[in-house]
Design a protein around this motif. Structure first.
Motif, PDB file in Angstrom:
ATOM      1  N   HIS A 129       0.827  -1.204   0.000  1.00  0.00           N
ATOM      2  CA  HIS A 129       0.000   0.000   0.000  1.00  0.00           C
ATOM      3  C   HIS A 129       0.864   1.258   0.000  1.00  0.00           C
ATOM      4  O   HIS A 129       0.578   2.224  -0.729  1.00  0.00           O
ATOM      5  CB  HIS A 129      -0.924  -0.008   1.219  1.00  0.00           C
ATOM      6  CG  HIS A 129      -1.863   1.158   1.264  1.00  0.00           C
ATOM      7  ND1 HIS A 129      -1.550   2.320   1.945  1.00  0.00           N
ATOM      8  CD2 HIS A 129      -3.077   1.355   0.705  1.00  0.00           C
ATOM      9  CE1 HIS A 129      -2.539   3.178   1.811  1.00  0.00           C
ATOM     10  NE2 HIS A 129      -3.481   2.617   1.063  1.00  0.00           N
ATOM     11  N   ARG A 130       1.927   1.271   0.786  1.00  0.00           N
ATOM     12  CA  ARG A 130       2.824   2.431   0.802  1.00  0.00           C
ATOM     13  C   ARG A 130       3.504   2.615  -0.557  1.00  0.00           C
ATOM     14  O   ARG A 130       3.636   3.735  -1.053  1.00  0.00           O
ATOM     15  CB  ARG A 130       3.877   2.257   1.901  1.00  0.00           C
ATOM     16  CG  ARG A 130       3.315   2.289   3.317  1.00  0.00           C
ATOM     17  CD  ARG A 130       4.401   2.284   4.339  1.00  0.00           C
ATOM     18  NE  ARG A 130       5.276   3.447   4.204  1.00  0.00           N
ATOM     19  CZ  ARG A 130       6.341   3.657   4.983  1.00  0.00           C
ATOM     20  NH1 ARG A 130       6.672   2.796   5.927  1.00  0.00           N
ATOM     21  NH2 ARG A 130       7.080   4.734   4.794  1.00  0.00           N
ATOM     22  N   LEU A 131       3.922   1.502  -1.155  1.00  0.00           N
ATOM     23  CA  LEU A 131       4.588   1.575  -2.456  1.00  0.00           C
ATOM     24  C   LEU A 131       3.642   2.103  -3.528  1.00  0.00           C
ATOM     25  O   LEU A 131       3.999   3.001  -4.298  1.00  0.00           O
ATOM     26  CB  LEU A 131       5.114   0.195  -2.841  1.00  0.00           C
ATOM     27  CG  LEU A 131       5.872   0.085  -4.161  1.00  0.00           C
ATOM     28  CD1 LEU A 131       7.157   0.909  -4.106  1.00  0.00           C
ATOM     29  CD2 LEU A 131       6.186  -1.367  -4.484  1.00  0.00           C
ATOM     30  N   PHE A 132       2.432   1.572  -3.566  1.00  0.00           N
ATOM     31  CA  PHE A 132       1.485   1.991  -4.592  1.00  0.00           C
ATOM     32  C   PHE A 132       1.010   3.423  -4.358  1.00  0.00           C
ATOM     33  O   PHE A 132       0.682   4.129  -5.317  1.00  0.00           O
ATOM     34  CB  PHE A 132       0.300   1.032  -4.635  1.00  0.00           C
ATOM     35  CG  PHE A 132       0.576  -0.216  -5.432  1.00  0.00           C
ATOM     36  CD1 PHE A 132       1.706  -0.982  -5.178  1.00  0.00           C
ATOM     37  CD2 PHE A 132      -0.281  -0.625  -6.422  1.00  0.00           C
ATOM     38  CE1 PHE A 132       1.970  -2.125  -5.903  1.00  0.00           C
ATOM     39  CE2 PHE A 132      -0.029  -1.772  -7.157  1.00  0.00           C
ATOM     40  CZ  PHE A 132       1.104  -2.522  -6.896  1.00  0.00           C
ATOM     41  N   SER A 133       0.952   3.852  -3.113  1.00  0.00           N
ATOM     42  CA  SER A 133       0.591   5.238  -2.825  1.00  0.00           C
ATOM     43  C   SER A 133       1.665   6.192  -3.326  1.00  0.00           C
ATOM     44  O   SER A 133       1.370   7.253  -3.889  1.00  0.00           O
ATOM     45  CB  SER A 133       0.363   5.428  -1.325  1.00  0.00           C
ATOM     46  OG  SER A 133      -0.730   4.638  -0.871  1.00  0.00           O
ATOM     47  N   GLU A 134       2.936   5.818  -3.141  1.00  0.00           N
ATOM     48  CA  GLU A 134       4.029   6.657  -3.631  1.00  0.00           C
ATOM     49  C   GLU A 134       4.047   6.715  -5.158  1.00  0.00           C
ATOM     50  O   GLU A 134       4.464   7.717  -5.742  1.00  0.00           O
ATOM     51  CB  GLU A 134       5.363   6.130  -3.109  1.00  0.00           C
ATOM     52  CG  GLU A 134       5.529   6.293  -1.598  1.00  0.00           C
ATOM     53  CD  GLU A 134       6.823   5.683  -1.097  1.00  0.00           C
ATOM     54  OE1 GLU A 134       7.581   5.139  -1.940  1.00  0.00           O
ATOM     55  OE2 GLU A 134       7.083   5.740   0.123  1.00  0.00           O
ATOM     56  N   TRP A 135       3.588   5.659  -5.802  1.00  0.00           N
ATOM     57  CA  TRP A 135       3.533   5.629  -7.265  1.00  0.00           C
ATOM     58  C   TRP A 135       2.229   6.217  -7.815  1.00  0.00           C
ATOM     59  O   TRP A 135       1.997   6.174  -9.028  1.00  0.00           O
ATOM     60  CB  TRP A 135       3.668   4.189  -7.772  1.00  0.00           C
ATOM     61  CG  TRP A 135       5.047   3.630  -7.591  1.00  0.00           C
ATOM     62  CD1 TRP A 135       6.181   4.298  -7.219  1.00  0.00           C
ATOM     63  CD2 TRP A 135       5.436   2.263  -7.793  1.00  0.00           C
ATOM     64  NE1 TRP A 135       7.249   3.444  -7.161  1.00  0.00           N
ATOM     65  CE2 TRP A 135       6.831   2.187  -7.516  1.00  0.00           C
ATOM     66  CE3 TRP A 135       4.756   1.111  -8.165  1.00  0.00           C
ATOM     67  CZ2 TRP A 135       7.527   0.998  -7.599  1.00  0.00           C
ATOM     68  CZ3 TRP A 135       5.459  -0.081  -8.258  1.00  0.00           C
ATOM     69  CH2 TRP A 135       6.831  -0.131  -7.984  1.00  0.00           C
ATOM     70  N   ASN A 136       1.365   6.731  -6.931  1.00  0.00           N
ATOM     71  CA  ASN A 136       0.074   7.303  -7.324  1.00  0.00           C
ATOM     72  C   ASN A 136      -0.799   6.288  -8.069  1.00  0.00           C
ATOM     73  O   ASN A 136      -1.482   6.620  -9.040  1.00  0.00           O
ATOM     74  CB  ASN A 136       0.268   8.556  -8.186  1.00  0.00           C
ATOM     75  CG  ASN A 136       0.940   9.691  -7.437  1.00  0.00           C
ATOM     76  OD1 ASN A 136       0.643   9.935  -6.261  1.00  0.00           O
ATOM     77  ND2 ASN A 136       1.843  10.385  -8.100  1.00  0.00           N
ATOM     78  N   LEU A 141      -6.932   0.976 -11.957  1.00  0.00           N
ATOM     79  CA  LEU A 141      -6.988  -0.424 -12.350  1.00  0.00           C
ATOM     80  C   LEU A 141      -5.621  -1.091 -12.204  1.00  0.00           C
ATOM     81  O   LEU A 141      -5.527  -2.264 -11.837  1.00  0.00           O
ATOM     82  CB  LEU A 141      -7.480  -0.546 -13.794  1.00  0.00           C
ATOM     83  CG  LEU A 141      -8.951  -0.196 -14.045  1.00  0.00           C
ATOM     84  CD1 LEU A 141      -9.270  -0.310 -15.530  1.00  0.00           C
ATOM     85  CD2 LEU A 141      -9.869  -1.096 -13.237  1.00  0.00           C
ATOM     86  N   ALA A 142      -4.553  -0.346 -12.492  1.00  0.00           N
ATOM     87  CA  ALA A 142      -3.209  -0.896 -12.334  1.00  0.00           C
ATOM     88  C   ALA A 142      -2.935  -1.239 -10.874  1.00  0.00           C
ATOM     89  O   ALA A 142      -2.350  -2.285 -10.565  1.00  0.00           O
ATOM     90  CB  ALA A 142      -2.173   0.097 -12.856  1.00  0.00           C
ATOM     91  N   GLY A 143      -3.352  -0.369  -9.969  1.00  0.00           N
ATOM     92  CA  GLY A 143      -3.150  -0.640  -8.547  1.00  0.00           C
ATOM     93  C   GLY A 143      -3.917  -1.862  -8.082  1.00  0.00           C
ATOM     94  O   GLY A 143      -3.454  -2.602  -7.204  1.00  0.00           O
ATOM     95  N   LEU A 144      -5.086  -2.106  -8.668  1.00  0.00           N
ATOM     96  CA  LEU A 144      -5.873  -3.285  -8.302  1.00  0.00           C
ATOM     97  C   LEU A 144      -5.294  -4.571  -8.879  1.00  0.00           C
ATOM     98  O   LEU A 144      -5.375  -5.625  -8.258  1.00  0.00           O
ATOM     99  CB  LEU A 144      -7.312  -3.115  -8.790  1.00  0.00           C
ATOM    100  CG  LEU A 144      -8.185  -2.101  -8.041  1.00  0.00           C
ATOM    101  CD1 LEU A 144      -9.439  -1.777  -8.830  1.00  0.00           C
ATOM    102  CD2 LEU A 144      -8.555  -2.629  -6.658  1.00  0.00           C
ATOM    103  N   ALA A 145      -4.690  -4.497 -10.068  1.00  0.00           N
ATOM    104  CA  ALA A 145      -4.292  -5.716 -10.781  1.00  0.00           C
ATOM    105  C   ALA A 145      -2.835  -6.112 -10.582  1.00  0.00           C
ATOM    106  O   ALA A 145      -2.513  -7.304 -10.553  1.00  0.00           O
ATOM    107  CB  ALA A 145      -4.573  -5.547 -12.268  1.00  0.00           C
ATOM    108  N   LEU A 146      -1.933  -5.148 -10.453  1.00  0.00           N
ATOM    109  CA  LEU A 146      -0.504  -5.460 -10.479  1.00  0.00           C
ATOM    110  C   LEU A 146      -0.040  -6.417  -9.377  1.00  0.00           C
ATOM    111  O   LEU A 146       0.789  -7.291  -9.647  1.00  0.00           O
ATOM    112  CB  LEU A 146       0.314  -4.167 -10.429  1.00  0.00           C
ATOM    113  CG  LEU A 146       0.359  -3.358 -11.724  1.00  0.00           C
ATOM    114  CD1 LEU A 146       1.169  -2.088 -11.528  1.00  0.00           C
ATOM    115  CD2 LEU A 146       0.944  -4.192 -12.851  1.00  0.00           C
ATOM    116  N   PRO A 147      -0.492  -6.284  -8.119  1.00  0.00           N
ATOM    117  CA  PRO A 147       0.031  -7.200  -7.095  1.00  0.00           C
ATOM    118  C   PRO A 147      -0.220  -8.673  -7.399  1.00  0.00           C
ATOM    119  O   PRO A 147       0.561  -9.539  -6.999  1.00  0.00           O
ATOM    120  CB  PRO A 147      -0.716  -6.766  -5.824  1.00  0.00           C
ATOM    121  CG  PRO A 147      -1.076  -5.353  -6.066  1.00  0.00           C
ATOM    122  CD  PRO A 147      -1.375  -5.263  -7.527  1.00  0.00           C
TER     123      PRO A 147
END
Length: 277
Positions: A129-136, A141-147
């Motif tokens: 969550h911290r990583l994806f927040s820093e990457w905006n 959809l990318a934030g939901l799918a990439l992990p």
């Protein structure tokens, strides 16, 4: 008694036992389906009578009248397809590399990948969550799918399936001056369609039913997946006045996944048999 007759009676007994187990497994599903057609007011007084009237479609009408339900459905379909396609591509390439290519540290790297099977996904939610927040990437959809693209099980499944394919097929293609990548793409990869279908089903179902990660990364209603969105419409699961509506939500969210499984189920046995060679 004739051994053939004895074997026949035994086979019938096993079939009857398996049929009873299947019916017992289906009973909760039938209960959920039946309650989804019951009025919520009726379920305040009765939850054990589900084969008799009254019946209603109001619970499903209430779902379809939810303002953003089709947006949530589209988000779930998009995320599941992106994640499934990504896992199939990456797992196939990695599995072929581990099964056919010799490089330093191959066994140790494969063991490291398998170690990922022992790590619960929930244990990495905070750093993710911290990583994806820093990457905006929050509420995208990318934030939901990439992990979900990191799939140790997929790499293991494809590695084992590639190992079961005779190496003579590749050797014959390379004698005809075919490159390794062309051999993989045109000869080896088509032979793994049962394993691809199995991995695709597992990945799609896991993504479709995922609730925790969308709960963490999606904070705006228009980026909810179907599971997250439907859960947000139920204010208190402990109260029974919306039990029929809750059961209708479960059926509504489960039907697409059930249809996908029924369509591809014939590939499951073939894939499992192939990995056991």
């Amino acid at each position: 008694m004739n051994p053939l007759l004895r074997r026949g009676w035994f086979d019938r007994f096993v079939m009857a036992a398996l049929t009873l187990l299947a019916l017992a497994w289906m009973a909760p599903l039938l209960w959920v389906l039946a309650l989804s057609f019951k009025p919520n007011e009726f379920l305040l007084r009765h939850t054990d009578v589900f084969l008799s009237p009254p019946y209603t479609l109001q619970n499903y009408v209430d779902i379809l009248q939810t303002s953003q339900v089709f947006r949530w459905l589209g988000n779930s379909v998009a995320v599941a397809l992106i994640q499934t396609a990504g896992v199939l591509v990456l797992s196939s390439l990695a599995g072929y590399g581990f099964a056919r290519c010799e490089f330093p540290g191959r066994k140790w790297l494969f063991a490291l990948v398998l170690f990922g099977l022992a790590i619960p996904a929930q244990s990495v939610f905070i750093p993710l969550h911290r990583l994806f927040s820093e990457w905006n990437l929050q509420n995208t959809l990318a934030g939901l799918a990439l992990p979900g693209l990191a799939a140790p099980f997929g790499v293991y499944l494809m590695t084992q399936y590639f190992k079961a394919i005779p190496a003579e097929l590749e050797e014959a293609a390379m004698l005809d001056n075919a490159s390794r990548f062309k051999t993989f793409l045109t000869i080896i990869l088509p032979l793994t369609l049962p394993a691809q279908a199995t991995l695709g089903i597992f990945t799609f179902l896991a993504c479709w039913n995922d609730y925790l990660w969308p709960l963490v990364i999606a904070t705006q209603p228009d980026m909810y997946t179907l599971t997250r969105g439907l859960a947000s419409t139920q204010t208190n699961f402990a109260q029974s006045e919306g039990l029929g509506f809750l059961m209708a939500q479960a059926v509504f969210a489960g039907v697409p996944a059930l249809m996908l499984y029924l369509f591809f189920q014939r590939h499951l046995v073939t894939a499992v048999a192939g990995t056991g060679k």
